[in-house]
Scaffold this active site. Structure first.
Site: not given
Length: 357
Positions: A11, A74, A113, A134, A136, A171, A179, A283
């Site tokens: 990514g 990927r 990966g 990453t 993440d 609301r 994630g 993001q």
């Protein structure tokens, strides 16, 4: 003469270009005769020999440019040993391209990966250096990965923007944060954005606990509630399922993601109006933040020095604020998850944030 190959895999994120620039600028100040070969679309370019010789102008002005000038794709690690549709041995093809160009080192930028394949190439005898990328922040052996802080800023901004409309309409709002397997990004964004409830993969949630937290805020006179929900958040019931059972359940689900399922259950149990916002690939986009620009410059320079020292087979990570060379065999295949009992989560609970447990 130094011949260096470079590729970006997996990514994308905001700071890939900044990291490549750091490597090349770090080498160019020490090596008079330098050739940089850029492989297009990640490992695919290395497999099929799709590359070009890059010049200094290619790395000029890209510190602030998001994405990757080389493109990415990927290429699942589990399929690297599987021949392609034409019977091509991918590993042998990558080795052939490497030796054909007579490379001294291959610099690989990517996540978990990507790192596993980098270690595979190391085992096959190639000189490789990995830079941990990453959003993440889930790569073992480094305190932080580049891309994380830039994505965190965007995710936090999203929650900030939701606050005003949530308060105006009284609301319940759910902001779904990237994630899938780990919760570093939604955890940090949720805290930074003032979310009232944070759901992450490492802490399976009880929907009744989520409803209790919403009801408690309502009784306190707080008309709105904001949930930061990881795309990989999972209920306690689903956490008990096998991977096969969970995959089958998700396939049959009428909801596009877990956030919509949580929203439907909250509406059913509280009668409150719930809205879901999914910033998604936003993001990953835009320019890298200042923190990531500095981090990538450090990592790139450290990678350049490792190449000059001919110290290969490592990941360049950040450990206690310093760049370190971590052997790939020690970190490849390991996932850095959030410890449910870590200090940050305990402190978040101390100020009243609910994690659904």
């Amino acid at each position: 003469m130094k011949r260096i190959g470079i590729l970006t895999s997996g990514g994308d994120c905001q700071a890939l270009n900044a990291a490549m620039r750091g490597v090349v600028k770090g080498l160019s100040h020490s090596v008079d005769d330098l050739e940089i070969y850029g492989f297009y679309d990640g490992y695919k370019g290395l497999i099929y020999g799709n590359y070009r010789l890059l010049t200094s102008s290619d790395f000029s002005g890209i510190l602030t440019k998001g994405g990757t000038i080389l493109g990415t794709s990927r290429q699942p690690f589990k399929l690297m040993r599987v021949p392609d549709e034409n019977g091509l041995d991918k590993v042998e093809a990558m080795k052939h391209t490497y030796h054909k160009l007579n490379l001294d080192c291959l610099v690989i930028l990517g996540g978990n990966g990507t790192q596993k394949t980098a270690n595979l190439l190391r085992e096959e005898g190639l000189n490789v250096i990995h830079l941990p990328k990453t959003i993440d922040n889930d790569i073992w052996g480094t305190d932080i990965t580049f891309g994380f802080q830039s994505a965190l800023n965007i995710a936090t901004d999203t929650i900030d923007y939701i606050h005003t409309t949530a308060a105006s309409h009284n609301r319940v709002f759910i902001v779904e944060i990237m994630g899938h397997k780990v919760g570093w990004l939604p955890l940090h964004a949720g805290i930074a954005g003032g979310a009232d409830i944070i759901l992450i993969p490492e802490i399976p949630y009880n929907i009744n606990k989520v409803v209790e937290a919403i009801d408690k805020r309502t009784k306190q006179g707080k008309g709105f509630t904001i949930l930061a929900v990881a795309e990989g958040a999972i209920s306690k019931q689903d956490a008990k399922l096998s991977k096969k059972e969970l995959k089958a359940k998700i396939k049959k689900s009428k909801y596009p993601s877990v956030s919509y399922e949580v929203a439907a259950l909250v509406e059913e149990k509280t009668g409150r109006e719930v809205r879901v916002t999914v910033p998604g690939h936003m993001q990953r986009g835009g320019s890298p933040c200042a923190f990531d620009r500095v981090l990538c410059t450090q990592l790139g320079a450290a990678a350049a020095q490792a190449i000059l020292d001919e110290d290969y087979g490592c990941m360049i990570g950040m450990v206690n604020g310093r760049t370190e060379r971590i052997p790939l065999e020690e970190v490849a295949g390991k996932l850095k998850t959030v410890d449910p009992d870590c200090q940050l989560i305990q402190e978040a609970k101390q100020i009243g944030i609910c994690f659904g447990d």
